[in-house]
Design a protein around this motif. Sequence first.
Motif, mmCIF file in Angstrom:
data_model
loop_
_atom_site.group_PDB
_atom_site.id
_atom_site.type_symbol
_atom_site.label_atom_id
_atom_site.label_comp_id
_atom_site.label_asym_id
_atom_site.label_seq_id
_atom_site.Cartn_x
_atom_site.Cartn_y
_atom_site.Cartn_z
ATOM 1 N N GLU A 180 -11.498 14.496 9.666
ATOM 2 C CA GLU A 180 -10.632 14.460 10.859
ATOM 3 C C GLU A 180 -11.272 13.667 11.992
ATOM 4 N N MET A 181 -12.584 13.772 12.145
ATOM 5 C CA MET A 181 -13.248 12.995 13.183
ATOM 6 C C MET A 181 -13.185 11.500 12.885
ATOM 7 N N ASP A 182 -13.219 11.128 11.600
ATOM 8 C CA ASP A 182 -13.006 9.721 11.242
ATOM 9 C C ASP A 182 -11.650 9.255 11.757
ATOM 10 N N HIS A 183 -10.613 10.070 11.559
ATOM 11 C CA HIS A 183 -9.278 9.704 12.055
ATOM 12 C C HIS A 183 -9.310 9.435 13.555
ATOM 13 N N LEU A 184 -10.058 10.234 14.304
ATOM 14 C CA LEU A 184 -10.122 10.053 15.753
ATOM 15 C C LEU A 184 -10.774 8.723 16.125
ATOM 16 N N ASP A 185 -11.518 8.132 15.186
ATOM 17 C CA ASP A 185 -12.145 6.829 15.399
ATOM 18 C C ASP A 185 -11.368 5.700 14.720
ATOM 19 N N GLY A 186 -10.186 6.008 14.188
ATOM 20 C CA GLY A 186 -9.365 4.991 13.532
ATOM 21 C C GLY A 186 -9.822 4.632 12.134
ATOM 22 N N ILE A 187 -10.529 5.559 11.488
ATOM 23 C CA ILE A 187 -11.077 5.327 10.142
ATOM 24 C C ILE A 187 -10.376 6.255 9.150
ATOM 25 N N THR A 188 -9.991 5.715 8.002
ATOM 26 C CA THR A 188 -9.393 6.544 6.951
ATOM 27 C C THR A 188 -10.334 6.597 5.749
ATOM 28 N N ILE A 189 -9.973 7.427 4.784
ATOM 29 C CA ILE A 189 -10.789 7.538 3.577
ATOM 30 C C ILE A 189 -10.862 6.220 2.810
ATOM 31 N N LEU A 190 -9.903 5.323 3.051
ATOM 32 C CA LEU A 190 -9.938 4.027 2.375
ATOM 33 C C LEU A 190 -11.165 3.219 2.796
ATOM 34 N N GLU A 191 -11.625 3.424 4.027
ATOM 35 C CA GLU A 191 -12.833 2.729 4.491
ATOM 36 C C GLU A 191 -14.100 3.454 4.051
ATOM 37 N N ARG A 192 -13.983 4.663 3.560
ATOM 38 C CA ARG A 192 -15.145 5.476 3.174
ATOM 39 C C ARG A 192 -15.397 5.495 1.670
ATOM 40 N N THR A 193 -14.556 4.814 0.908
ATOM 41 C CA THR A 193 -14.714 4.831 -0.542
ATOM 42 C C THR A 193 -15.207 3.467 -1.031
ATOM 43 N N ASP A 194 -15.458 3.355 -2.324
ATOM 44 C CA ASP A 194 -15.924 2.079 -2.870
ATOM 45 C C ASP A 194 -14.761 1.092 -3.010
ATOM 46 N N ARG A 195 -15.120 -0.166 -3.179
ATOM 47 C CA ARG A 195 -14.132 -1.254 -3.205
ATOM 48 C C ARG A 195 -13.073 -1.078 -4.290
ATOM 49 N N GLU A 196 -13.480 -0.701 -5.493
ATOM 50 C CA GLU A 196 -12.520 -0.557 -6.594
ATOM 51 C C GLU A 196 -11.539 0.587 -6.325
ATOM 52 N N SER A 197 -12.044 1.709 -5.832
ATOM 53 C CA SER A 197 -11.159 2.841 -5.515
ATOM 54 C C SER A 197 -10.177 2.467 -4.407
ATOM 55 N N ARG A 198 -10.654 1.726 -3.422
ATOM 56 C CA ARG A 198 -9.793 1.284 -2.317
ATOM 57 C C ARG A 198 -8.694 0.371 -2.855
ATOM 58 N N ARG A 199 -9.068 -0.567 -3.719
ATOM 59 C CA ARG A 199 -8.089 -1.501 -4.298
ATOM 60 C C ARG A 199 -7.017 -0.738 -5.080
ATOM 61 N N GLU A 200 -7.455 0.217 -5.886
ATOM 62 C CA GLU A 200 -6.511 1.007 -6.685
ATOM 63 C C GLU A 200 -5.588 1.849 -5.785
ATOM 64 N N ALA A 201 -6.153 2.463 -4.742
ATOM 65 C CA ALA A 201 -5.356 3.267 -3.813
ATOM 66 C C ALA A 201 -4.338 2.401 -3.087
ATOM 67 N N MET A 202 -4.748 1.221 -2.658
ATOM 68 C CA MET A 202 -3.834 0.311 -1.954
ATOM 69 C C MET A 202 -2.683 -0.115 -2.865
ATOM 70 N N ARG A 203 -2.997 -0.373 -4.117
ATOM 71 C CA ARG A 203 -1.961 -0.750 -5.083
ATOM 72 C C ARG A 203 -0.933 0.377 -5.208
ATOM 73 N N GLY A 204 -1.419 1.616 -5.336
ATOM 74 C CA GLY A 204 -0.519 2.758 -5.432
ATOM 75 C C GLY A 204 0.316 2.955 -4.176
ATOM 76 N N LEU A 205 -0.285 2.777 -3.008
ATOM 77 C CA LEU A 205 0.446 2.905 -1.746
ATOM 78 C C LEU A 205 1.549 1.855 -1.645
ATOM 79 N N ARG A 206 1.232 0.611 -1.991
ATOM 80 C CA ARG A 206 2.240 -0.461 -1.940
ATOM 81 C C ARG A 206 3.395 -0.170 -2.891
ATOM 82 N N GLU A 207 3.070 0.301 -4.103
ATOM 83 C CA GLU A 207 4.131 0.610 -5.076
ATOM 84 C C GLU A 207 5.040 1.707 -4.555
ATOM 85 N N ARG A 208 4.458 2.757 -3.943
ATOM 86 C CA ARG A 208 5.276 3.846 -3.392
ATOM 87 C C ARG A 208 6.145 3.367 -2.229
ATOM 88 N N MET A 209 5.590 2.487 -1.392
ATOM 89 C CA MET A 209 6.347 1.960 -0.261
ATOM 90 C C MET A 209 7.525 1.102 -0.751
#
Length: 164
Positions: free
Chosen positions: A131-160
């Motif tokens: 939650e404190m990360d959110h207060l600084d404008g940071i999400t879990i996408l910035e806290r994970t590794d590159r491959e996990s971020r890429r996969e999460a972004m792909r899933g988010l785009r597909e859902r959108m």
Amino acid sequence: MALEIRTFGDPVLRSAATPVEGFDEALSRLAEDMLVSMREHEGVGLAATQVGRLKRIFVAGLEDEEYAVVNPVIESRSQETETDTEGCLSLPGVQVEVERPVSIIVTGYDPSGEMIRIEATELLARIIQHEMDHLDGITILERTDRESRREAMRGLRERMLAQR
């Protein structure tokens, strides 16, 4: 009253919150509305930025304990860290591995302006740091590794795209 939770793509999620300067009825109402929203969405934490308010306040709930912390500051972090899966109400369907210290001490104020100190370990420490990360404008996408971020972004785009 439940508040609308902002989701991926909303610029407020990338914005840093400003310190709260006045402790009044409006702040207490915001904290209560955030707790209601967190419970309704079956979350364990919620930052003000996630409901479109750029104020440094978050709420958290674990088991029978609920917290509302204004102007939080992490005073200390353990050297020991642990990697675990995190999800986020603002990133529906996303779960990624995030490494965080296993214990922290956080200070701040309750919504009435009384000083508080929380010695948090394990899941509560993880929730507060998230939650404190959110207060600084940071999400879990910035806290994970590159491959996990890429996969999460792909899933988010597909859902959108599927929602259109």
